[in-house]
Write an enzyme that holds these catalytic residues in place. Structure first.
Site, PDB file in Angstrom:
ATOM      1  N   TYR A 154       0.821  -1.207   0.000  1.00 16.47           N
ATOM      2  CA  TYR A 154       0.000   0.000   0.000  1.00 16.47           C
ATOM      3  C   TYR A 154       0.862   1.267   0.000  1.00 16.47           C
ATOM      4  O   TYR A 154       0.463   2.300  -0.521  1.00 16.47           O
ATOM      5  CB  TYR A 154      -0.949  -0.027   1.201  1.00 16.47           C
ATOM      6  CG  TYR A 154      -2.244   0.730   0.986  1.00 16.47           C
ATOM      7  CD1 TYR A 154      -2.976   0.567  -0.185  1.00 16.47           C
ATOM      8  CD2 TYR A 154      -2.736   1.581   1.956  1.00 16.47           C
ATOM      9  CE1 TYR A 154      -4.169   1.249  -0.382  1.00 16.47           C
ATOM     10  CE2 TYR A 154      -3.931   2.261   1.775  1.00 16.47           C
ATOM     11  CZ  TYR A 154      -4.640   2.090   0.606  1.00 16.47           C
ATOM     12  OH  TYR A 154      -5.822   2.767   0.419  1.00 16.47           O
ATOM     13  N   LYS A 161      -3.629   8.076   3.143  1.00 16.02           N
ATOM     14  CA  LYS A 161      -4.826   7.805   3.947  1.00 16.02           C
ATOM     15  C   LYS A 161      -4.636   8.264   5.388  1.00 16.02           C
ATOM     16  O   LYS A 161      -5.590   8.725   6.034  1.00 16.02           O
ATOM     17  CB  LYS A 161      -5.163   6.319   3.897  1.00 16.02           C
ATOM     18  CG  LYS A 161      -5.663   5.821   2.541  1.00 16.02           C
ATOM     19  CD  LYS A 161      -6.959   6.508   2.127  1.00 16.02           C
ATOM     20  CE  LYS A 161      -7.533   5.867   0.858  1.00 16.02           C
ATOM     21  NZ  LYS A 161      -8.762   6.554   0.405  1.00 16.02           N
TER      22      LYS A 161
END
Length: 255
Positions: A154, A161
């Site tokens: 990720y 995020k």
């Protein structure tokens, strides 16, 4: 008109296909009494085609959240379809390929900056662009992926995020004076277009299937969409700066 969002006017971003969380939000919102306006960017004709699959065809506005002119003109374009907004859904995220799939140490700043601009800063930008249309009681809801941990593959999207989650708290603080809430839904992994762009995404799929106490469907956007609707509704009038996990309980279980 009846339903959880009866009479509400919503702006929903991020509808690309009918497998997106944003599409499920728009569909459920209409079924629960809301008027919905969509935004799209790039493949606008695709978004318009998807919009016709909703219970009621929804108007589509072009919006690039990294374009200052688009943001400045958003309120006027929305007014062509509704006279105000009660809620805004931020379902936008993008990172160049160098920022994903194990490239954390090598991704250049230019690519990281793009990821942060589109995936993080846009939350505040979108809220401010829509603010002239909103009244006390309104809500901004965004979608995140649990940023309290470092996830394999990720990489910089995880950092983006984390910034989104912090930005939501600050937005909650600054917009609270105007009676506007800001909350996020942290959904488990879903097989959306965004997920397919992440090399090695199957690592998430395997982990959730094994560990989520309630189990987890990789193709069911409905639970996350329902959480968004609840936060957009009048049933959470004193909740802001919150992150609601919709992940089958995975986040609560130790390694």
């Amino acid at each position: 008109m009846s339903g959880l969002l009866a009479g509400k006017r919503l702006l929903v971003t991020g509808v690309i296909t009918d497998a997106s969380i944003a599409f499920s939000v728009a569909k459920l919102a209409q079924e629960n009494g809301a008027q919905v306006v969509l935004t799209g960017y790039g493949r606008l004709s695709l978004v318009e085609r998807i919009a016709r699959r909703l219970p009621e065809p929804a108007p589509v506005i072009e919006l690039d959240v990294a374009n200052a002119e688009h943001l400045a003109g958003l309120a006027d374009k929305v007014r062509e379809h509704v006279d105000g907004l009660d809620g805004v859904v931020h379902s936008i995220g993008f990172a160049p390929q160098s920022c994903l799939g194990g490239g954390f140490l090598d991704a250049p700043w230019e690519d990281v900056a793009t990821a942060l601009h589109v995936s993080t800063y846009s939350y505040k930008s979108l809220a401010m662009a829509a603010l002239p249309l909103m009244q006390p009681g309104g809500a901004v809801v965004g979608l995140t992926f649990d940023a309290t941990k470092a996830w394999p593959v990720y990489d910089w999207m995880g950092v983006a995020k984390a910034g989104l989650e912090s930005a939501s708290r600050y937005l909650a603080m600054h917009l609270g004076k105007q009676g506007i809430r800001s909350n996020l839904v942290a959904a488990g992994p879903l097989r959306t277009i965004a997920a397919k762009s992440i090399p090695g995404f199957e690592q998430f799929e395997d982990a959730w299937a094994e560990r989520a106490p309630l189990g987890w469907s990789l193709t069911d956007q409905d639970p996350a969409a329902r959480a968004c609707l609840a936060l957009l509704s009048d049933w959470f009038p004193a909740t802001t700066g919150e992150i609601v996990h919709v992940d089958g309980g995975y986040h609560a279980i130790g390694a």
